[in-house]
Motif scaffolding. Sequence first.
Motif, PDB file in Angstrom:
ATOM      1  N   GLY A   1       0.800  -1.208   0.000  1.00 39.59           N
ATOM      2  CA  GLY A   1       0.000   0.000   0.000  1.00 39.59           C
ATOM      3  C   GLY A   1       0.839   1.266   0.000  1.00 39.59           C
ATOM      4  O   GLY A   1       1.866   1.348   0.679  1.00 39.59           O
ATOM      5  N   SER A   2       0.397   2.243  -0.776  1.00 40.43           N
ATOM      6  CA  SER A   2       1.064   3.548  -0.799  1.00 40.43           C
ATOM      7  C   SER A   2      -0.013   4.629  -0.865  1.00 40.43           C
ATOM      8  O   SER A   2      -1.124   4.398  -1.328  1.00 40.43           O
ATOM      9  CB  SER A   2       2.020   3.673  -1.993  1.00 40.43           C
ATOM     10  N   PHE A   3       0.366   5.809  -0.406  1.00 43.92           N
ATOM     11  CA  PHE A   3      -0.599   6.911  -0.354  1.00 43.92           C
ATOM     12  C   PHE A   3       0.148   8.231  -0.288  1.00 43.92           C
ATOM     13  O   PHE A   3       1.176   8.353   0.389  1.00 43.92           O
ATOM     14  CB  PHE A   3      -1.493   6.776   0.886  1.00 43.92           C
ATOM     15  N   VAL A   4      -0.383   9.226  -0.989  1.00 47.51           N
ATOM     16  CA  VAL A   4       0.055  10.598  -0.788  1.00 47.51           C
ATOM     17  C   VAL A   4      -1.191  11.462  -0.833  1.00 47.51           C
ATOM     18  O   VAL A   4      -2.035  11.311  -1.715  1.00 47.51           O
ATOM     19  CB  VAL A   4       1.097  11.054  -1.833  1.00 47.51           C
ATOM     20  N   GLY A   5      -1.344  12.317   0.174  1.00 50.66           N
ATOM     21  CA  GLY A   5      -2.536  13.142   0.242  1.00 50.66           C
ATOM     22  C   GLY A   5      -2.303  14.393   1.053  1.00 50.66           C
ATOM     23  O   GLY A   5      -1.275  14.539   1.725  1.00 50.66           O
ATOM     24  N   ALA A   6      -3.270  15.288   0.996  1.00 53.51           N
ATOM     25  CA  ALA A   6      -3.152  16.556   1.695  1.00 53.51           C
ATOM     26  C   ALA A   6      -4.511  16.984   2.204  1.00 53.51           C
ATOM     27  O   ALA A   6      -5.549  16.657   1.638  1.00 53.51           O
ATOM     28  CB  ALA A   6      -2.583  17.621   0.758  1.00 53.51           C
ATOM     29  N   ALA A   7      -4.481  17.730   3.297  1.00 52.00           N
ATOM     30  CA  ALA A   7      -5.699  18.308   3.871  1.00 52.00           C
ATOM     31  C   ALA A   7      -5.402  19.742   4.266  1.00 52.00           C
ATOM     32  O   ALA A   7      -4.258  20.085   4.602  1.00 52.00           O
ATOM     33  CB  ALA A   7      -6.159  17.503   5.081  1.00 52.00           C
ATOM     34  N   THR A   8      -6.427  20.579   4.215  1.00 55.72           N
ATOM     35  CA  THR A   8      -6.281  22.001   4.543  1.00 55.72           C
ATOM     36  C   THR A   8      -7.225  22.360   5.685  1.00 55.72           C
ATOM     37  O   THR A   8      -8.420  22.056   5.635  1.00 55.72           O
ATOM     38  CB  THR A   8      -6.597  22.871   3.316  1.00 55.72           C
ATOM     39  N   ARG A   9      -6.662  23.015   6.705  1.00 56.56           N
ATOM     40  CA  ARG A   9      -7.448  23.510   7.832  1.00 56.56           C
ATOM     41  C   ARG A   9      -6.887  24.863   8.264  1.00 56.56           C
ATOM     42  O   ARG A   9      -5.670  25.015   8.382  1.00 56.56           O
ATOM     43  CB  ARG A   9      -7.398  22.536   9.019  1.00 56.56           C
ATOM     44  N   ASP A  10      -7.779  25.814   8.483  1.00 62.30           N
ATOM     45  CA  ASP A  10      -7.389  27.142   8.957  1.00 62.30           C
ATOM     46  C   ASP A  10      -6.300  27.760   8.090  1.00 62.30           C
ATOM     47  O   ASP A  10      -5.387  28.430   8.585  1.00 62.30           O
ATOM     48  CB  ASP A  10      -6.919  27.070  10.418  1.00 62.30           C
ATOM     49  N   GLY A  11      -6.387  27.527   6.792  1.00 60.28           N
ATOM     50  CA  GLY A  11      -5.448  28.138   5.862  1.00 60.28           C
ATOM     51  C   GLY A  11      -4.111  27.435   5.733  1.00 60.28           C
ATOM     52  O   GLY A  11      -3.223  27.931   5.030  1.00 60.28           O
ATOM     53  N   HIS A  12      -3.933  26.298   6.384  1.00 62.70           N
ATOM     54  CA  HIS A  12      -2.673  25.555   6.318  1.00 62.70           C
ATOM     55  C   HIS A  12      -2.914  24.172   5.741  1.00 62.70           C
ATOM     56  O   HIS A  12      -3.944  23.546   6.021  1.00 62.70           O
ATOM     57  CB  HIS A  12      -2.042  25.433   7.704  1.00 62.70           C
ATOM     58  N   THR A  13      -1.978  23.718   4.930  1.00 64.87           N
ATOM     59  CA  THR A  13      -2.109  22.417   4.270  1.00 64.87           C
ATOM     60  C   THR A  13      -0.985  21.493   4.721  1.00 64.87           C
ATOM     61  O   THR A  13       0.195  21.856   4.666  1.00 64.87           O
ATOM     62  CB  THR A  13      -2.071  22.571   2.740  1.00 64.87           C
ATOM     63  N   ILE A  14      -1.365  20.305   5.159  1.00 67.64           N
ATOM     64  CA  ILE A  14      -0.403  19.278   5.563  1.00 67.64           C
ATOM     65  C   ILE A  14      -0.429  18.153   4.537  1.00 67.64           C
ATOM     66  O   ILE A  14      -1.495  17.703   4.102  1.00 67.64           O
ATOM     67  CB  ILE A  14      -0.739  18.711   6.960  1.00 67.64           C
ATOM     68  N   ILE A  15       0.766  17.704   4.150  1.00 66.90           N
ATOM     69  CA  ILE A  15       0.932  16.595   3.212  1.00 66.90           C
ATOM     70  C   ILE A  15       1.433  15.378   3.978  1.00 66.90           C
ATOM     71  O   ILE A  15       2.350  15.493   4.804  1.00 66.90           O
ATOM     72  CB  ILE A  15       1.929  16.946   2.101  1.00 66.90           C
ATOM     73  N   VAL A  16       0.863  14.217   3.688  1.00 74.07           N
ATOM     74  CA  VAL A  16       1.352  12.951   4.238  1.00 74.07           C
ATOM     75  C   VAL A  16       1.590  11.991   3.082  1.00 74.07           C
ATOM     76  O   VAL A  16       0.714  11.828   2.210  1.00 74.07           O
ATOM     77  CB  VAL A  16       0.357  12.329   5.233  1.00 74.07           C
TER      78      VAL A  16
END
Length: 374
Positions: A250-265
């Motif tokens: 399994g592999s994954f790359v994704g991002a989420a945005t909260r309060d104007g900031h984006t985190i990538i995992v």
Amino acid sequence: MGMKLVPVAALLAAVALAGPAFAEPPAVPVLGGDQLASKGLVAPAGVKAPPKTKATSFVIADAGTGQVLAAKNAHGRFLPASTLKALTALSLIPKLDKNLKVRPSRTAVNQEGSAVGLSVKTTYKVDDLFKALMLTSGNDAAMALAEANGGLATTLADMNAEAKRLQANDTVAKTPSGLDKPGQSSSAYDLALIARAGLANPEFRRYVSLKSSRFPAPKGYYEIGNHNKLLWRYKGMVGVKNGWTSKALGSFVGAATRDGHTIIVAIMRHEGYFWEEVEDLLNWGFATRGKATPVGRLVDPLPAQPVTAEVAATATPSAAPPRSAPVLDAAAAAQTGTSRAVGSAVVGVGLLGGLGWLLYGIRRRRARRQALDQ
């Protein structure tokens, strides 16, 4: 008066005192920071440790600043599976008119693995094919897009050129779909680089954010849904891509945005169900951002360069690996005046020069084996 010959033993002793005739090449800095060379967990001090994951490799990064907040084996090279489709999309979106109409070949329609269900009897817009690529992970759509771009070789050359521009140097594309192929690779660090660049492209972001879409059929349309489960259950989820093969795991790359900031995992080589672990890693990233010293950084892309023959060669399995920087120049720069003089004398007698090259060759082969073992 005849010339007095110097015994070889005395010459060897002189070289041992003066230093090696061939100095080691200087260490190459690790892209993103030296801490990212570690195969173990790298996390900031003074904050809660990142949550555990079964992934062999991962990166948590702030998309805005480029700061890497935590990582494990960030530059480990692994099969990327369908996460490689993020690079396919990023490479081809600027090149293909989304309204261009494409009729796929039988080769495209018959691609193995996940498929959207293309038909040779139907004409599709490029826009539809990108949706199929990023929502349902269609390997048939990946090949159809490659055909629209001028063929497989051209597309792989474009993908590898884009990887080099992004400084995703652990990435080698051998297929546009991510189907396993010898020599193909990426890393969690590179997947984070690709995702960050993709999120800056409005069209890329639109495709990966879609939960569902209507897709053309020989008669009418049908609904396709995004394979990224977090789009439905994680607040602020943007996308990007997940993947799985029996060899890549399994592999994954994704991002989420909260309060104007984006985190990538980005994660690679996970043996099972990873969605909850990705959620935990994202939560940790949002909680830690701005409160800890980063362990590295996502580097910025290089200026765009034309595709060269060397880059295009990486599209074929038989191609030679890209040349590295000339090691002799680096070695010469590291020598002292004494070692240069003694080294020249040794080369003159043809003994220590050969020994130096033999030892250098052994070191090179060891380094290559270590790189392949990652």
